[in-house]
Motif scaffolding. Structure first.
Motif, PDB file in Angstrom:
ATOM      1  N   LYS A 104       2.011   2.838 -15.350  1.00 27.94           N
ATOM      2  CA  LYS A 104       2.287   4.261 -15.098  1.00 27.94           C
ATOM      3  C   LYS A 104       2.206   5.053 -16.398  1.00 27.94           C
ATOM      4  N   HIS A 105       2.802   4.517 -17.463  1.00 31.88           N
ATOM      5  CA  HIS A 105       2.743   5.182 -18.768  1.00 31.88           C
ATOM      6  C   HIS A 105       1.316   5.209 -19.314  1.00 31.88           C
ATOM      7  N   ILE A 106       0.592   4.090 -19.165  1.00 33.19           N
ATOM      8  CA  ILE A 106      -0.776   4.020 -19.676  1.00 33.19           C
ATOM      9  C   ILE A 106      -1.662   5.059 -18.989  1.00 33.19           C
ATOM     10  N   ALA A 107      -1.546   5.177 -17.672  1.00 36.41           N
ATOM     11  CA  ALA A 107      -2.351   6.141 -16.923  1.00 36.41           C
ATOM     12  C   ALA A 107      -2.102   7.565 -17.407  1.00 36.41           C
ATOM     13  N   LYS A 108      -0.846   7.848 -17.741  1.00 39.44           N
ATOM     14  CA  LYS A 108      -0.493   9.184 -18.234  1.00 39.44           C
ATOM     15  C   LYS A 108      -1.054   9.414 -19.639  1.00 39.44           C
ATOM     16  N   ILE A 109      -0.937   8.407 -20.503  1.00 41.62           N
ATOM     17  CA  ILE A 109      -1.356   8.545 -21.900  1.00 41.62           C
ATOM     18  C   ILE A 109      -2.866   8.738 -22.016  1.00 41.62           C
ATOM     19  N   VAL A 110      -3.642   7.931 -21.267  1.00 39.09           N
ATOM     20  CA  VAL A 110      -5.098   7.989 -21.405  1.00 39.09           C
ATOM     21  C   VAL A 110      -5.742   8.955 -20.415  1.00 39.09           C
ATOM     22  N   GLY A 111      -4.959   9.492 -19.487  1.00 42.08           N
ATOM     23  CA  GLY A 111      -5.492  10.447 -18.525  1.00 42.08           C
ATOM     24  C   GLY A 111      -6.514   9.871 -17.579  1.00 42.08           C
ATOM     25  N   ARG A 112      -6.248   8.664 -17.085  1.00 45.73           N
ATOM     26  CA  ARG A 112      -7.190   7.983 -16.184  1.00 45.73           C
ATOM     27  C   ARG A 112      -6.481   7.584 -14.899  1.00 45.73           C
ATOM     28  N   LEU A 113      -7.270   7.533 -13.824  1.00 49.10           N
ATOM     29  CA  LEU A 113      -6.787   6.949 -12.572  1.00 49.10           C
ATOM     30  C   LEU A 113      -6.975   5.443 -12.662  1.00 49.10           C
ATOM     31  N   ILE A 114      -5.889   4.684 -12.502  1.00 47.60           N
ATOM     32  CA  ILE A 114      -5.941   3.223 -12.556  1.00 47.60           C
ATOM     33  C   ILE A 114      -5.518   2.692 -11.190  1.00 47.60           C
ATOM     34  N   ILE A 115      -6.402   1.913 -10.582  1.00 45.85           N
ATOM     35  CA  ILE A 115      -6.131   1.343  -9.259  1.00 45.85           C
ATOM     36  C   ILE A 115      -5.950  -0.161  -9.430  1.00 45.85           C
ATOM     37  N   LEU A 116      -4.813  -0.659  -9.003  1.00 47.17           N
ATOM     38  CA  LEU A 116      -4.487  -2.080  -9.158  1.00 47.17           C
ATOM     39  C   LEU A 116      -4.236  -2.693  -7.792  1.00 47.17           C
ATOM     40  N   ARG A 117      -4.956  -3.775  -7.502  1.00 44.34           N
ATOM     41  CA  ARG A 117      -4.764  -4.484  -6.227  1.00 44.34           C
ATOM     42  C   ARG A 117      -4.118  -5.824  -6.492  1.00 44.34           C
ATOM     43  N   ASP A 118      -3.053  -6.123  -5.708  1.00 45.82           N
ATOM     44  CA  ASP A 118      -2.492  -7.475  -5.699  1.00 45.82           C
ATOM     45  C   ASP A 118      -2.572  -7.991  -4.265  1.00 45.82           C
ATOM     46  N   PRO A 119      -2.082  -9.187  -3.955  1.00 44.55           N
ATOM     47  CA  PRO A 119      -2.251  -9.703  -2.592  1.00 44.55           C
ATOM     48  C   PRO A 119      -1.578  -8.867  -1.509  1.00 44.55           C
ATOM     49  N   ASN A 120      -0.634  -7.998  -1.898  1.00 43.10           N
ATOM     50  CA  ASN A 120       0.108  -7.241  -0.904  1.00 43.10           C
ATOM     51  C   ASN A 120      -0.444  -5.850  -0.649  1.00 43.10           C
ATOM     52  N   ARG A 121      -0.909  -5.163  -1.709  1.00 39.68           N
ATOM     53  CA  ARG A 121      -1.285  -3.778  -1.542  1.00 39.68           C
ATOM     54  C   ARG A 121      -2.027  -3.263  -2.767  1.00 39.68           C
ATOM     55  N   PHE A 122      -2.469  -2.004  -2.696  1.00 40.72           N
ATOM     56  CA  PHE A 122      -3.048  -1.296  -3.834  1.00 40.72           C
ATOM     57  C   PHE A 122      -2.006  -0.340  -4.414  1.00 40.72           C
ATOM     58  N   HIS A 123      -2.058  -0.172  -5.729  1.00 38.92           N
ATOM     59  CA  HIS A 123      -1.252   0.824  -6.423  1.00 38.92           C
ATOM     60  C   HIS A 123      -2.202   1.804  -7.106  1.00 38.92           C
ATOM     61  N   HIS A 124      -2.015   3.088  -6.896  1.00 42.68           N
ATOM     62  CA  HIS A 124      -2.833   4.131  -7.523  1.00 42.68           C
ATOM     63  C   HIS A 124      -1.973   4.824  -8.577  1.00 42.68           C
ATOM     64  N   PHE A 125      -2.272   4.555  -9.854  1.00 41.38           N
ATOM     65  CA  PHE A 125      -1.512   5.138 -10.961  1.00 41.38           C
ATOM     66  C   PHE A 125      -2.261   6.353 -11.496  1.00 41.38           C
ATOM     67  N   ASN A 126      -1.557   7.467 -11.591  1.00 43.02           N
ATOM     68  CA  ASN A 126      -2.181   8.695 -12.085  1.00 43.02           C
ATOM     69  C   ASN A 126      -1.104   9.640 -12.606  1.00 43.02           C
ATOM     70  N   GLY A 127      -1.283  10.132 -13.828  1.00 46.55           N
ATOM     71  CA  GLY A 127      -0.351  11.121 -14.377  1.00 46.55           C
ATOM     72  C   GLY A 127       1.071  10.627 -14.547  1.00 46.55           C
TER      73      GLY A 127
END
Length: 807
Positions: free
Chosen positions: A775-798
């Motif tokens: 969450k912090h990295i997405a805010k610092i670099v200003g990028r949308l980061i999408i992470l998939r694990d076996p349960n679900r996707f996480h969309h990190f932004n801002g």
């Protein structure tokens, strides 16, 4: 009286006549056509099409056909009799065209067709049918439009072509335009709706048909059975007295598909006549459902123990994990066919015993393409791509499954460059890029989350004109959903012209897994407004959407409405979703009460949902109870040991953490190593915790150190409570810093152009510390980061995640 009707009956019967007899029939057709031209035209078409699909004309006939297209264009035709191009000459040309099309030679067929001075509707129909068989739908449609005079067969062929191309809308529009319809036309539409899950539409067609035959009745019965509507099938079956044995078999198969063996056996016992299929079906299904004793008893009672009966027993033992017994029966078989050999080989492949599979493969007296494909798939799935490629190169003939298997093998080991190269070679090799080929390759991309490769294949799908069809469209939709691009998935969904239940299920589950629960439920409501009935999979998606977004009341409503509104009996997956929903929301008592009310024993996944909820809410005693039940059911499940260890660590119970570690060691359970991967420039880069194997490790770690400093200035604090070791705080921070998902995210930021989303995938559940850090990295670099694990996707932004920290 003409002998032709009797001859035709013999030609179309089973077993097939010898080639010499086929030649005799063709000669009779040629000699008689002059006097029976108009009356005979449609019957002649049927015969030619049947001959093309069901037998092989002997060498003399083949040679005559070959001579037609080997000659120069202006001399392709048979020598005219009395300077006339006779009906008999037309028949010979039509047979030659059929021969070309059967061998995939569309261009020679077209040259011959264009050189004919006179054509009949049979000539046009033969060309159209040949184009459809060879996957050239556009050419077939164009020729149909150009026909000077269409007969009933022409319309029926084209409607079937649209249905085969999964374009029901176009089939319906053509059907409505037909000047005259026969029972074949109506049956084609009924079958098309049934194959696409539109049972209500199929029933409407059935009800308004002016005339029904056995195929119509069996078609609507099969529609109910194939779509799980067994009660409606039974009601239809009881509305009519006399049914063919194939219909009895169909209904019996429907009960067996539902695992309702008692009713299936009742149908079997009530059958007035049983054929080999009846016996083989009931034997197979008892064997598949683990009742090998009854299967063996029926096997011994069967009046005909043919090769299929024996193979059913072999397959039954294989599916129940009894490979030694399967091999014993296999060795006892008085006769084996290629299916028997393939079944035994597949058993060894499934058990990852490739040595035995290879030995049997080499001993086969005859192999078909499925034999080769099974072995290639086995080696590829076991990571032995070199052996898989060696077999692939030795194959005498390949199909789209062969290519898909080797492409999947390369994609599985992360070599997407070679996977794409193989796909290109597939096109150069002349392998037809049909819907199955595209679907196989897209499924491979979805499995390994090869997003860039999937997009390139999407471009080829567009060129081939398959995007709007349901079959390939659904594969594209699933690929984008599983590769982390829900927006592009939605665009594909909107372009699918005739959406079926799979289309709706895929988009609903896609939105649910991406954490957009409201969108998932919105699409569920839209689905209900269509004629498509929700099924068991739909409701899993709906309940998952409620679980991922904490919609407890709506989840309860949908769970309770399943049986009443849709006739769906809740299975273990539905109960697991509900227990997960209640548990995440803190309703642990309600979750336990629901488990006690289940009509069957909870499985490991259900107890796992309760253990996960216990970890979230710090309920150690309930977590211990759930874990013990899981250990009894699946003692090898390392993930559950880790979950319970996390629960102990969060409570500071380090002695119990160590006990868990000792218990895993004593039981022989190995912790699954976590790893993450990111796709950059068509290549998959994989990382594990503290991994220095990457060629650019120094740069990655330096960049991660820089990010760590910036994250701390932004307020990031390491979640050291998650470290399952009783060590100093500073060491815990160091252990968390180089988790695999952080390394993959760092490399993705370094290598992907600014503004593009970064998609990272992990084989295990993302840890809480990494979730916070990203969450912090997405805010610092200003990028949308999408992470998939076996349960679900996480969309990190801002600086936030779309899960709202509810996961």
């Amino acid at each position: 009286m003409s002998p032709l009707p009797g001859l035709l009956h013999l030609c179309l019967r089973r077993p097939l006549p010898p080639p010499e007899f086929v030649d005799f029939i063709v000669e009779q057709l040629n000699e008689t056509l002059n006097s029976h031209s108009m009356r005979f035209k449609q019957l002649h078409t049927t015969t030619l099409l049947s001959l093309r699909n069901r037998t092989t004309i002997n060498a003399q006939t083949t040679t005559n056909a070959s001579e037609l297209f080997k000659q120069p264009t202006n001399n392709l035709l048979p020598r005219p009799r009395n300077n006339k191009f006779t009906d008999s000459d037309i028949v010979k040309c039509n047979i030659a065209i059929t021969n070309h099309m059967r061998n995939g030679q569309c261009d020679p067929a077209l040259r011959l067709f264009n050189s004919m001075p006179r054509k009949t509707s049979v000539s046009y129909n033969t060309m159209i049918s040949g184009y459809l068989t060879n996957g050239k739908f556009g050419l077939a449609h164009h020729l149909f439009d150009e026909m000077p005079q269409k007969d009933l067969v022409s319309w029926n062929i084209m409607i079937s072509g649209h249905i085969k191309n999964k374009n029901l809308g176009a089939a319906k529009r053509l059907f409505d335009k037909m000047p005259v319809k026969d029972v074949v036309s109506w049956n084609a539409m009924l079958s098309g709706y049934a194959q696409n899950g539109l049972v209500d539409e199929a029933r409407r067609v059935f009800d308004v048909m002016p005339k029904k035959n056995d195929i119509s009745w069996n078609g609507i019965l099969s529609a109910y059975v194939q779509n799980g509507k067994i009660e409606e099938a039974r009601k239809l079956f009881e509305s009519k007295e006399h049914w063919a044995v194939v219909s009895w078999n169909c209904l019996m198969g429907g009960y067996l598909k539902k695992k309702r063996l008692v009713e299936a056996r009742q149908i079997f016992d009530a059958m007035p006549v049983r054929d080999e299929v009846s016996w083989n079906t009931i034997i197979t299904c008892y064997a598949q459902n683990g009742n090998l004793e009854k299967a063996r008893k029926l096997f011994e009672e069967s009046p005909v123990q043919d090769v299929f009966t024996w193979t059913a027993m072999v397959s039954g033992y294989i599916q129940n994990g009894k490979l030694d017994e399967a091999r014993r029966v296999f060795d006892e078989m008085p006769e084996k066919n290629v299916v028997s050999w393939n079944a035994m080989i597949a058993g060894y492949v499934q058990s990852k015993n490739m040595d035995w599979a290879g030995e049997l493969f080499e001993a086969m007296p005859c192999r078909n393409i499925s034999s080769w494909n099974t072995m290639i798939t086995g080696y590829a799935q076991n990571g032995d791509i070199a052996h898989a490629r060696s077999l692939f190169d030795r194959m005498p003939r390949r199909d789209c499954i062969s290519w898909a298997a080797i492409i999947a093998g390369y994609a599985q080991i992360g070599d997407t460059e070679e996977a794409l190269q193989m796909f290109i070679e597939m096109t150069r090799d002349g392998e037809r890029l049909n819907r199955s080929a595209f679907t196989c390759v897209l499924s491979t991309c979805a499995d390994v989350a090869a997003f860039e490769l999937g997009k390139q294949i999407h471009g080829r799908v567009l060129k081939a004109g398959y995007e709007f069809g349901c079959y390939v469209g659904n594969a594209l939709l699933a690929m984008y959903c599983r590769c982390g691009s829900i927006d592009e998935a939605y665009q594909v969904f909107n372009k699918i012209e005739d959406k079926d239940v799979v289309s709706w299920n895929t988009i609903i589950i896609g939105y649910a897994r991406h954490g957009f629960g409201e969108e998932a439920l919105k699409h569920f409501e839209l689905m209900k407004q269509t004629c498509i009935q929700p099924d068991e999979v739909t409701m899993v998606g709906v309940l998952s959407a409620c679980s991922h977004t904490g919609l407890v009341d709506r989840g309860r409503y949908y769970f309770n409405s399943m049986s009443q509104d849709y006739g769906i009996v809740a299975n273990s997956k539905h109960y697991t979703c509900m227990i997960d929903l209640l548990g995440r929301a803190g309703c642990l008592d309600d979750a336990q009460n629901l488990m006690r009310s289940m009509p069957f024993e909870p499985d490991a996944a259900t107890w796992g949902a309760l253990l996960g909820a216990s970890r979230i809410h710090g309920n150690t005693s309930l977590g211990e109870k759930a874990a013990e039940m899981i250990f009894a059911l699946e003692p090898w499940n390392s993930g559950m040991y880790v979950l319970l260890s996390n629960l102990y660590a969060a409570s500071g119970r380090w002695v119990d953490v160590n006990k868990m570690r000792s218990r895993m060691r004593d039981t022989g359970v190995n912790k699954v190593r976590g790893y993450s991967w990111v796709e950059v420039q068509n290549k998959i880069h994989t990382f594990s915790v503290g991994d220095f194997s990457h060629a650019e490790s120094d740069r990655i770690y330096a960049f991660l150190e820089e990010l760590d400093l910036r994250m701390k200035r932004d307020g990031y604090v390491s979640a050291t409570k998650l470290v399952l070791h009783d060590v100093e705080e500073e060491e815990k921070q160091h252990m968390l810093k180089y988790h695999s998902e952080k390394l993959a995210v760092a490399y993705g930021i370094m290598k992907t152009p600014a503004g593009r989303p970064i998609r990272v995938f992990k084989n295990l559940r993302v840890c809480e510390d990494c979730h916070t850090a990203i969450k912090h990295i997405a805010k610092i670099v200003g990028r949308l980061i999408i992470l998939r694990d076996p349960n679900r996707f996480h969309h990190f932004n801002g600086g936030v995640c779309n899960c709202g920290d509810y996961w």
